[in-house]
Scaffold this motif. Structure first.
Motif, short mmCIF file in Angstrom:
data_model
loop_
_atom_site.label_atom_id
_atom_site.label_comp_id
_atom_site.label_asym_id
_atom_site.label_seq_id
_atom_site.Cartn_x
_atom_site.Cartn_y
_atom_site.Cartn_z
N ALA A 1 44.20 70.62 22.57
CA ALA A 1 45.02 70.50 23.78
C ALA A 1 44.89 69.12 24.40
O ALA A 1 45.87 68.58 24.93
CB ALA A 1 44.62 71.58 24.78
N GLY A 2 43.71 68.52 24.32
CA GLY A 2 43.50 67.18 24.87
C GLY A 2 44.36 66.14 24.19
O GLY A 2 44.78 65.16 24.81
N PHE A 3 44.62 66.31 22.89
CA PHE A 3 45.49 65.39 22.17
C PHE A 3 46.90 65.43 22.75
O PHE A 3 47.51 64.38 22.99
CB PHE A 3 45.53 65.74 20.68
CG PHE A 3 46.58 64.98 19.92
CD1 PHE A 3 46.34 63.68 19.51
CD2 PHE A 3 47.80 65.56 19.62
CE1 PHE A 3 47.31 62.97 18.81
CE2 PHE A 3 48.78 64.86 18.93
CZ PHE A 3 48.52 63.55 18.52
N TRP A 4 47.44 66.63 22.97
CA TRP A 4 48.79 66.76 23.50
C TRP A 4 48.89 66.19 24.91
O TRP A 4 49.88 65.55 25.27
CB TRP A 4 49.25 68.22 23.49
CG TRP A 4 49.42 68.74 22.11
CD1 TRP A 4 48.67 69.72 21.51
CD2 TRP A 4 50.37 68.31 21.14
NE1 TRP A 4 49.12 69.92 20.23
CE2 TRP A 4 50.16 69.07 19.96
CE3 TRP A 4 51.38 67.35 21.12
CZ2 TRP A 4 50.92 68.91 18.82
CZ3 TRP A 4 52.14 67.19 19.98
CH2 TRP A 4 51.91 67.97 18.84
N HIS A 5 47.86 66.39 25.72
CA HIS A 5 47.86 65.83 27.08
C HIS A 5 47.85 64.30 27.02
O HIS A 5 48.63 63.64 27.74
CB HIS A 5 46.65 66.34 27.85
CG HIS A 5 46.53 65.75 29.22
ND1 HIS A 5 47.38 66.09 30.25
CD2 HIS A 5 45.70 64.81 29.71
CE1 HIS A 5 47.06 65.40 31.33
NE2 HIS A 5 46.04 64.60 31.03
N GLN A 6 47.00 63.75 26.17
CA GLN A 6 46.91 62.29 26.06
C GLN A 6 48.21 61.71 25.50
O GLN A 6 48.67 60.66 25.95
CB GLN A 6 45.73 61.92 25.16
CG GLN A 6 45.29 60.50 25.25
CD GLN A 6 44.69 60.15 26.60
OE1 GLN A 6 44.46 60.99 27.46
NE2 GLN A 6 44.45 58.89 26.81
N LEU A 7 48.84 62.39 24.54
CA LEU A 7 50.11 61.94 23.99
C LEU A 7 51.18 61.93 25.08
O LEU A 7 51.96 60.98 25.18
CB LEU A 7 50.55 62.83 22.83
CG LEU A 7 51.92 62.52 22.23
CD1 LEU A 7 51.96 61.10 21.65
CD2 LEU A 7 52.28 63.54 21.17
N THR A 8 51.21 62.95 25.91
CA THR A 8 52.18 63.02 27.00
C THR A 8 51.99 61.85 27.96
O THR A 8 52.96 61.20 28.36
CB THR A 8 52.03 64.35 27.76
OG1 THR A 8 52.22 65.42 26.85
CG2 THR A 8 53.03 64.45 28.88
N PHE B 1 41.64 64.27 22.03
CA PHE B 1 42.06 63.35 23.08
C PHE B 1 41.71 61.89 22.79
O PHE B 1 42.40 61.00 23.23
CB PHE B 1 41.49 63.77 24.43
CG PHE B 1 40.01 63.56 24.54
CD1 PHE B 1 39.50 62.41 25.10
CD2 PHE B 1 39.12 64.52 24.08
CE1 PHE B 1 38.14 62.20 25.20
CE2 PHE B 1 37.76 64.33 24.17
CZ PHE B 1 37.26 63.16 24.73
N SER B 2 40.66 61.66 22.03
CA SER B 2 40.23 60.28 21.74
C SER B 2 41.00 59.66 20.57
O SER B 2 40.67 58.56 20.15
CB SER B 2 38.74 60.25 21.45
OG SER B 2 38.45 61.03 20.30
N ALA B 3 42.02 60.33 20.05
CA ALA B 3 42.78 59.83 18.90
C ALA B 3 43.45 58.49 19.17
O ALA B 3 43.67 57.71 18.26
CB ALA B 3 43.82 60.86 18.47
#
Length: 76
Positions: free
Chosen positions: A28-35, A71-73
């Motif tokens: 979920a953190g990845f999608w938030h960071q992408l947004t 999220f760190s991606a």
């Protein structure tokens, strides 16, 4: 000597590189960071971006290997 050569070739034939299919896991953190990146940094820019992920193949036999994006991606 001929038996050593044939023995060596049969053992090297057993050590072939094989492809292991994997499943992806997007946290979920990845999608938030992408947004956040899309709204604030990239905007209308659709060029490819460098990201990092983690590949893990240490699960028990029978479970697929995983490629994880978190999220760190975007911290390249």
């Amino acid at each position: 000597m001929a038996s050593n050569i044939s023995g060596a070739s049969s053992s090297s034939a057993e050590l072939k590189l094989q492809f292991a299919p994997f499943s992806s896991a997007l946290e979920a953190g990845f999608w938030h960071q992408l947004t956040q990146k899309k709204l604030n940094d990239y905007r209308l820019d659709e060029s490819p971006k460098f990201i990092k992920g983690y590949y893990y193949n240490g699960d028990p036999v029978g479970l697929p290997t995983r490629l994880t994006l978190e999220f760190s991606a975007f911290d390249v």
